[in-house]
Design an enzyme around this catalytic site. Structure first.
Site, PDB file in Angstrom:
ATOM      1  N   ARG A 259      47.369  25.832 -20.585  1.00  0.00           N
ATOM      2  CA  ARG A 259      47.460  26.338 -21.965  1.00  0.00           C
ATOM      3  C   ARG A 259      46.666  25.448 -22.921  1.00  0.00           C
ATOM      4  O   ARG A 259      46.167  25.913 -23.942  1.00  0.00           O
ATOM      5  CB  ARG A 259      48.915  26.491 -22.418  1.00  0.00           C
TER       6      ARG A 259
ATOM      7  N   GLU B 130      56.079  41.577 -30.721  1.00  0.00           N
ATOM      8  CA  GLU B 130      55.006  41.689 -29.724  1.00  0.00           C
ATOM      9  C   GLU B 130      54.346  43.061 -29.713  1.00  0.00           C
ATOM     10  O   GLU B 130      53.128  43.188 -29.589  1.00  0.00           O
ATOM     11  CB  GLU B 130      55.547  41.386 -28.317  1.00  0.00           C
TER      12      GLU B 130
ATOM     13  N   PHE C 158      56.577  38.126 -21.887  1.00  0.00           N
ATOM     14  CA  PHE C 158      56.577  39.090 -22.988  1.00  0.00           C
ATOM     15  C   PHE C 158      55.239  39.828 -23.071  1.00  0.00           C
ATOM     16  O   PHE C 158      55.187  41.027 -23.339  1.00  0.00           O
ATOM     17  CB  PHE C 158      56.879  38.383 -24.316  1.00  0.00           C
TER      18      PHE C 158
ATOM     19  N   HIS D 187      52.926  30.010 -20.150  1.00  0.00           N
ATOM     20  CA  HIS D 187      54.203  30.145 -19.445  1.00  0.00           C
ATOM     21  C   HIS D 187      54.125  31.113 -18.270  1.00  0.00           C
ATOM     22  O   HIS D 187      55.027  31.918 -18.040  1.00  0.00           O
ATOM     23  CB  HIS D 187      55.313  30.552 -20.418  1.00  0.00           C
TER      24      HIS D 187
ATOM     25  N   ASP E  78      63.183  26.449 -18.906  1.00  0.00           N
ATOM     26  CA  ASP E  78      63.592  27.578 -19.754  1.00  0.00           C
ATOM     27  C   ASP E  78      64.412  28.610 -18.977  1.00  0.00           C
ATOM     28  O   ASP E  78      65.089  29.441 -19.567  1.00  0.00           O
ATOM     29  CB  ASP E  78      62.364  28.269 -20.350  1.00  0.00           C
TER      30      ASP E  78
ATOM     31  N   ARG F 157      52.539  26.540 -18.471  1.00  0.00           N
ATOM     32  CA  ARG F 157      53.202  25.769 -19.507  1.00  0.00           C
ATOM     33  C   ARG F 157      53.140  24.284 -19.141  1.00  0.00           C
ATOM     34  O   ARG F 157      52.837  23.445 -19.962  1.00  0.00           O
ATOM     35  CB  ARG F 157      54.672  26.181 -19.624  1.00  0.00           C
TER      36      ARG F 157
END
Lengths: 311, 281
Positions: A9, A57, A82, A108, A116, A166
């Site tokens: 990222r 989103e 997402f 991610h 998470d 991530r």
């Protein structure tokens, strides 16, 4: 010597700033997780090309589609879970169907958002995106690959899904490495077994190939950074020249890299395949390496599976 | 607007309705009810307001039209043909294999379609993106977007409204086709809208209300909405009648997505022809 580790990222976050400075039409459409997806520098340095549509989103995908019809090159930035599933139908209807130049850039990916837990770990995303007509699906293997492939993405006209990690992962390339969308990179030549990996598992394949060499097994290693369009030529070469193939991915074994390779092999009508990946199960909050291990995504398992295929 | 222009516009709306009925009858499928309720807004946009070039459909500075309620595309196809985007005969190919006139609009197949729609709730966000692009490029083009009242059940509509307000998109006009019928029943029955006008107002729009099938009233609020360069996106809640202009279709829910048979078609055309107003010499 300790290997340098950087999250991909970060590669995205740096590349998008360079791209934005070169081309005013490149925009970031953030969904209130920009800090986490590393668009902070872009936001600060290129405020006129930066949009944040809030925690929405679906709207983000639609706004990006509208911008793209007017010649903009929007990067919708969110998490993989997402960006692939929450907005799957918007991507299908408003981006892929009209073939618009929108990039869905997701941090991610896989189990890299380890602590998470399952809600944020995207293990289905590349498979889902792969089934959408007109879509190109990419996961870079390290920081430098991420920078290079983000630049290639910006120069490519059409819908694209990009997946980043991530967590920090080892750097395997250097800054001069070049990448071509849809073309696998051969990282090691071998005649006994082919290891085809992508994203954060490429480094595992490289390490496994080293251990296999010590056992007298020569492994070819491919970085299949683009799973769609798949480099079928490279897969067929593995089938014809080697005949024993192992796929490794930080993704469900259903519908991801392993499935894409299996489709090619099945139509070729020969060759043996073993798929290593997430075992069609949700994850949990745990260290990243532990989550991989729970699914057999380890150097040791790659070596064991290669030895089994050699029998 | 003088009387002559008003008469001409009303007649355009009538012609548009006739073409809608003809198309759906020939296709033997389609959505007449909503196509007829939105017809006056469609005619007003294409024959009074929109700055477009039929010979150059992708002209970058054109005004955009987003049919968020994509199933009523016969109304837009008729308007596009009448504006000269493609020959009138193309209308006969609606929903047929290989036709540019898909069952729901496709921007890659049909000239004049600015965005593909059909999955409800998504068009407005795209319209917001277009209006935003105009602001980013400091251009003057405007975006006209038709949404359904039933479509406002979709959460994405309200997400898009937030973005329109945040980025001060006063170049965006949303028309809510408030015909009070959705596929399964009345709006109250399926999902009570409470007040669409108050909702849009709460989301930061400047809201106008009018009879959406009264061309004069509609143009009066459209003129105001387009003149107000005040940083607020505009919403016109137009009270309309589903099936407007065809007696047996008006306010009848089952005409949402049914094609008329030969007999019904003949009656509809006769009734619509009677709506033409003789223009002054």
């Amino acid at each position: 010597m300790e290997t340098k580790k950087i999250a991909t990222r970060d590669g995205f976050g740096e590349a998008i700033v360079e791209l934005g400075k070169e081309n005013r039409d490149i925009l970031v459409v953030d969904i209130d997780i920009g800090k986490s997806c590393k668009t902070g520098t872009f936001r600060k340095e290129l405020p006129e090309q930066y949009l944040n549509v809030g925690i929405a989103e679906q709207n983000g995908a639609g706004v990006a589609a509208g911008l793209a019809t007017c010649g903009k090159i929007p990067f919708v930035v969110t998490y993989a879970a997402f960006g692939s599933m929450r907005i799957c139908e918007m991507i299908r209807q408003e981006i892929c169907y009209p073939h618009l130049n929108v990039k869905i850039a997701c941090s991610h990916g896989g189990v890299t958002p380890a602590n998470d837990g399952a809600s944020h770990q995207a293990i289905e995303d590349m498979g889902i995106m792969r089934t959408l007509p007109n879509m190109t699906v990419i996961m870079p293997a390290d920081y430098y690959a991420a920078k290079a492939l983000v630049k290639a993405a910006a120069a490519f006209d059409g819908p694209m899904y990009l997946r980043f990690t991530r967590d920090a992962i080892p750097v395997i390339y250097d800054e001069n490495e070049t990448f071509e969308i849809g073309k696998a990179k051969k990282l090691r030549e071998g005649k006994d077994v082919a290891l085809i990996a992508n994203g954060d598992t490429v480094r595992l394949a490289i390490e496994a190939a080293g251990l296999l060499a010590e056992k007298g097994i020569e492994a070819r290693v491919l970085d299949m950074h683009t799973i769609k369009p798949l480099d079928e030529q490279a897969v067929n070469a593995c089938v014809d020249e080697i005949g024993r193939i192992i796929t490794v991915e930080d993704h469900n074994i259903l519908n991801g890299l392993g499935s894409a390779v299996a489709e090619v092999i099945a139509e070729r009508g020969k060759g043996k395949l073993k798929r290593i990946g997430i075992q069609d199960q949700f994850g949990q909050s745990a260290p990243y390496e532990r989550l991989l291990a729970m699914n057999g995504i380890t150097v040791e398992n790659i070596v064991a599976q290669a030895e089994a295929l050699m029998k | 607007m003088d009387q002559k222009e008003l008469t001409a516009l009303k007649n355009k709306a009538t012609e548009l309705r006739i073409r809608v009925i003809d198309m759906i009858w020939k296709a033997r499928s389609g959505h007449p009810g909503g196509s007829l309720s939105v017809a006056d807004f469609m005619a007003a946009c294409y024959f009074r307001y929109m700055n477009v070039r039929p010979e150059e459909p992708r002209w970058p500075d054109r005004d955009r039209f987003v049919l968020s309620k994509g199933h009523v595309c016969p109304a837009q196809y008729a308007a596009l043909a009448m504006r000269g985007f493609f020959p009138m005969e193309v209308l006969d190919t609606l929903r047929k294999e290989g036709s540019p006139l898909q069952g729901h609009p496709s921007m890659t197949k049909c000239p004049g379609i600015d965005i593909s729609t059909g999955s409800l709730g998504q068009g407005l966000a795209c319209g917001v993106g277009m209006a935003l692009a105009a602001k980013l490029d400091r251009k003057d083009y405007r975006v006209f977007c038709a949404v359904g009242d039933g479509e406002c059940n979709e959460g994405e509509i309200w997400e898009a409204c937030g973005t329109a307000h945040k980025y001060k998109l006063d170049n965006l006009v949303v028309f809510v086709d408030w015909n009070n019928l959705q596929l399964d029943g009345t709006c109250e029955e399926i999902m009570p809208p409470i007040s669409l006008a108050r909702k849009f107002e709460a989301f930061g729009f400047e809201v106008y209300e009018c009879d959406g099938n009264d061309m004069e009233a509609l143009c009066e609020v459209m003129d105001k909405a387009l003149a107000a360069k005040n940083g607020l996106p505009k919403c016109i809640v137009g009270k309309t009648v589903k099936g407007k202009g065809v007696s047996y279709m008006e306010n009848v829910c089952s005409w949402h997505g049914t094609a008329p048979n030969d007999e019904q078609h003949a009656q509809a055309i006769e009734e619509l022809n009677a709506l033409y107003i003789k223009e002054e010499a």
